[in-house]
Design a protein around this motif. Structure first.
Motif, PDB file in Angstrom:
ATOM      1  N   ASP A   1       1.039  -1.266   0.179  1.00 43.32           N
ATOM      2  CA  ASP A   1       0.027   0.114  -0.043  1.00 43.32           C
ATOM      3  C   ASP A   1       0.839   1.177  -0.122  1.00 43.32           C
ATOM      4  N   PHE A   2       2.296   1.160   0.202  1.00 40.42           N
ATOM      5  CA  PHE A   2       3.063   2.110   0.313  1.00 40.42           C
ATOM      6  C   PHE A   2       3.941   2.428  -1.036  1.00 40.42           C
ATOM      7  N   ASP A   3       4.171   3.744  -1.099  1.00 39.93           N
ATOM      8  CA  ASP A   3       4.938   4.308  -2.454  1.00 39.93           C
ATOM      9  C   ASP A   3       6.409   3.923  -2.264  1.00 39.93           C
ATOM     10  N   VAL A   4       6.910   4.192  -0.881  1.00 41.42           N
ATOM     11  CA  VAL A   4       8.429   4.368  -0.577  1.00 41.42           C
ATOM     12  C   VAL A   4       8.504   3.347   0.463  1.00 41.42           C
ATOM     13  N   ARG A   5       9.462   2.267   0.065  1.00 44.21           N
ATOM     14  CA  ARG A   5       9.613   1.255   1.028  1.00 44.21           C
ATOM     15  C   ARG A   5      11.303   0.926   0.943  1.00 44.21           C
ATOM     16  N   ARG A   6      11.747   1.403   2.005  1.00 50.29           N
ATOM     17  CA  ARG A   6      13.239   1.397   2.378  1.00 50.29           C
ATOM     18  C   ARG A   6      13.627   0.355   3.258  1.00 50.29           C
ATOM     19  N   PRO A   7      14.761  -0.569   3.122  1.00 44.60           N
ATOM     20  CA  PRO A   7      15.059  -1.391   4.063  1.00 44.60           C
ATOM     21  C   PRO A   7      15.317  -0.865   5.507  1.00 44.60           C
ATOM     22  N   ASN A   8      14.737  -1.645   6.461  1.00 45.60           N
ATOM     23  CA  ASN A   8      15.000  -1.071   7.852  1.00 45.60           C
ATOM     24  C   ASN A   8      14.488   0.150   8.174  1.00 45.60           C
ATOM     25  N   TRP A   9      13.331   0.446   7.503  1.00 48.35           N
ATOM     26  CA  TRP A   9      12.960   1.908   7.857  1.00 48.35           C
ATOM     27  C   TRP A   9      11.440   1.924   7.520  1.00 48.35           C
ATOM     28  N   MET A  10      10.834   2.980   8.159  1.00 47.74           N
ATOM     29  CA  MET A  10       9.444   3.104   8.197  1.00 47.74           C
ATOM     30  C   MET A  10       8.879   3.391   6.485  1.00 47.74           C
ATOM     31  N   PRO A  11       7.960   2.568   5.978  1.00 48.40           N
ATOM     32  CA  PRO A  11       7.374   2.861   4.760  1.00 48.40           C
ATOM     33  C   PRO A  11       6.320   3.940   4.617  1.00 48.40           C
ATOM     34  N   ALA A  12       6.490   4.690   3.441  1.00 45.10           N
ATOM     35  CA  ALA A  12       5.674   5.982   3.393  1.00 45.10           C
ATOM     36  C   ALA A  12       4.647   5.977   1.925  1.00 45.10           C
ATOM     37  N   LYS A  13       3.604   6.548   2.416  1.00 47.18           N
ATOM     38  CA  LYS A  13       2.683   6.796   1.264  1.00 47.18           C
ATOM     39  C   LYS A  13       2.652   8.026   1.032  1.00 47.18           C
ATOM     40  N   ARG A  14       2.880   8.434  -0.409  1.00 49.23           N
ATOM     41  CA  ARG A  14       2.861   9.909  -0.762  1.00 49.23           C
ATOM     42  C   ARG A  14       1.414  10.303  -0.923  1.00 49.23           C
ATOM     43  N   VAL A  15       0.914  11.222  -0.165  1.00 44.41           N
ATOM     44  CA  VAL A  15      -0.274  11.901  -0.239  1.00 44.41           C
ATOM     45  C   VAL A  15      -0.618  13.018  -1.618  1.00 44.41           C
ATOM     46  N   LEU A  16       0.299  14.064  -1.326  1.00 48.14           N
ATOM     47  CA  LEU A  16       0.127  15.475  -2.129  1.00 48.14           C
ATOM     48  C   LEU A  16       1.673  15.897  -1.944  1.00 48.14           C
ATOM     49  N   SER A  17       2.147  16.537  -3.260  1.00 51.37           N
ATOM     50  CA  SER A  17       3.036  17.682  -3.150  1.00 51.37           C
ATOM     51  C   SER A  17       2.673  18.822  -4.003  1.00 51.37           C
ATOM     52  N   THR A  18       3.082  19.864  -3.696  1.00 54.27           N
ATOM     53  CA  THR A  18       2.979  21.206  -4.387  1.00 54.27           C
ATOM     54  C   THR A  18       4.059  22.042  -4.314  1.00 54.27           C
ATOM     55  N   ASN A  19       3.887  23.313  -4.910  1.00 56.72           N
ATOM     56  CA  ASN A  19       4.732  24.635  -4.788  1.00 56.72           C
ATOM     57  C   ASN A  19       3.871  25.667  -4.474  1.00 56.72           C
ATOM     58  N   LEU A  20       4.483  26.423  -3.771  1.00 54.06           N
ATOM     59  CA  LEU A  20       3.774  27.695  -3.448  1.00 54.06           C
ATOM     60  C   LEU A  20       4.844  28.821  -4.235  1.00 54.06           C
ATOM     61  N   PRO A  21       4.318  29.646  -5.310  1.00 52.57           N
ATOM     62  CA  PRO A  21       4.870  30.431  -5.968  1.00 52.57           C
ATOM     63  C   PRO A  21       5.175  31.867  -5.279  1.00 52.57           C
ATOM     64  N   TYR A  22       6.362  32.397  -5.578  1.00 47.79           N
ATOM     65  CA  TYR A  22       6.577  33.924  -4.939  1.00 47.79           C
ATOM     66  C   TYR A  22       6.890  34.855  -6.011  1.00 47.79           C
ATOM     67  N   TRP A  23       6.632  35.971  -5.690  1.00 45.59           N
ATOM     68  CA  TRP A  23       7.213  36.938  -6.565  1.00 45.59           C
ATOM     69  C   TRP A  23       7.717  38.160  -5.486  1.00 45.59           C
ATOM     70  N   GLU A  24       8.687  39.069  -6.028  1.00 46.78           N
ATOM     71  CA  GLU A  24       9.246  40.215  -5.313  1.00 46.78           C
ATOM     72  C   GLU A  24       8.218  41.221  -5.377  1.00 46.78           C
ATOM     73  N   VAL A  25       7.889  41.698  -4.398  1.00 45.65           N
ATOM     74  CA  VAL A  25       6.826  43.079  -4.540  1.00 45.65           C
ATOM     75  C   VAL A  25       7.072  44.080  -5.514  1.00 45.65           C
ATOM     76  N   SER A  26       8.162  44.758  -5.170  1.00 45.50           N
ATOM     77  CA  SER A  26       8.517  46.005  -5.988  1.00 45.50           C
ATOM     78  C   SER A  26       8.725  45.678  -7.283  1.00 45.50           C
ATOM     79  N   SER A  27       9.309  44.912  -7.683  1.00 44.32           N
ATOM     80  CA  SER A  27       9.812  44.269  -9.210  1.00 44.32           C
ATOM     81  C   SER A  27       9.052  43.497  -9.904  1.00 44.32           C
TER      82      SER A  27
END
Length: 238
Positions: A52-78
């Motif tokens: 059921d998990f996407d990331v399965r590494r030996p001797n570590w906790m398996p992980a299920k990826r739920v969501l990824s995204t980016n928040l855009p940024y702009w410099e105010v004056s320019s």
């Protein structure tokens, strides 16, 4: 205080929901971020099997990826675009990494310990890869793990990672059950604009935005899990 950066309108968002057997997670994502957003299926289920998990590494906790995204940024004056902040949301299955097996949800100390253990595991990976230690950013003890309490949810939080090309990640953790943790890794990236003081101020603005994003996440637990949470909180306040 006048901001140096501008990001998307977080009030104009789409609410993503993800359903597990014992909890439902609600994550508001701004409309401007949708093209940059990747998600798993809404019905996650029990996460009882390793497949059921996407990331399965030996001797570590398996992980299920739920969501990824980016928040855009702009410099105010320019109005020039800046590096976006990144967000990765996963569910980790703790398994034998829970030091004291229990059918009850983790208490504050336990998931602070687990967050510290996660970062110690990352530190070991970086050491084994012979990365430059002068760029290591890690908590030295569990006492340096913070607890953010905003009412219904408590998050363990720390800054940790390898800060050569970008700032260290800011990671947030909260329990979903007696065996599952919701783990959110965020990063402001570098704002290579103006003076170093201006860059630091811009990163501080982005960090504050990420903290507000974390506070906007809502989790509805099953009656059984909610009763455990209420009991734990009553014990803490007694």
């Amino acid at each position: 205080m006048v901001r140096l950066t501008r990001t998307c309108n977080t009030a104009d968002h789409i609410l993503f929901s993800f359903n597990l057997d014992n909890a439902s997670i609600y994550i508001p994502i701004p409309h401007e971020c949708i093209k940059e957003t990747n998600t798993c299926d809404a019905n996650i289920g029990s996460l009882s099997e390793i497949n059921d998990f996407d990331v399965r590494r030996p001797n570590w906790m398996p992980a299920k990826r739920v969501l990824s995204t980016n928040l855009p940024y702009w410099e105010v004056s320019s109005k020039l675009p800046l590096n976006p902040a990144s967000i990765m949301i996963q569910i980790f299955k703790v398994g034998d990494f829970r030091l004291t097996p229990s059918n009850n949800i983790f208490d504050d100390v336990e998931y602070c310990e687990l967050l510290f253990a996660m970062k110690e595991n990352l530190r070991k990976i970086l050491i084994d890869a012979q990365c430059k230690k002068e760029y290591f950013v890690f908590p030295d003890s569990i006492d340096q793990i913070n607890i953010i309490d905003h009412g219904k949810l408590k998050w363990a939080q720390t800054k940790a990672g390898y800060a050569e090309a970008a700032p260290a990640d800011i990671t947030f953790v909260t329990p979903l059950s007696n065996d599952l943790l919701l783990v959110i890794d965020t990063n402001t990236k570098k704002f290579d604009y103006g003076t170093e003081e201006e860059n630091a101020a811009m990163r501080a603005e982005a960090e504050a935005d990420l903290f507000e994003f974390i506070k906007s996440i809502r989790i509805e637990f099953s009656p059984e899990i909610q009763a455990q949470i209420d009991e734990a909180r009553a014990t803490e306040s007694a």
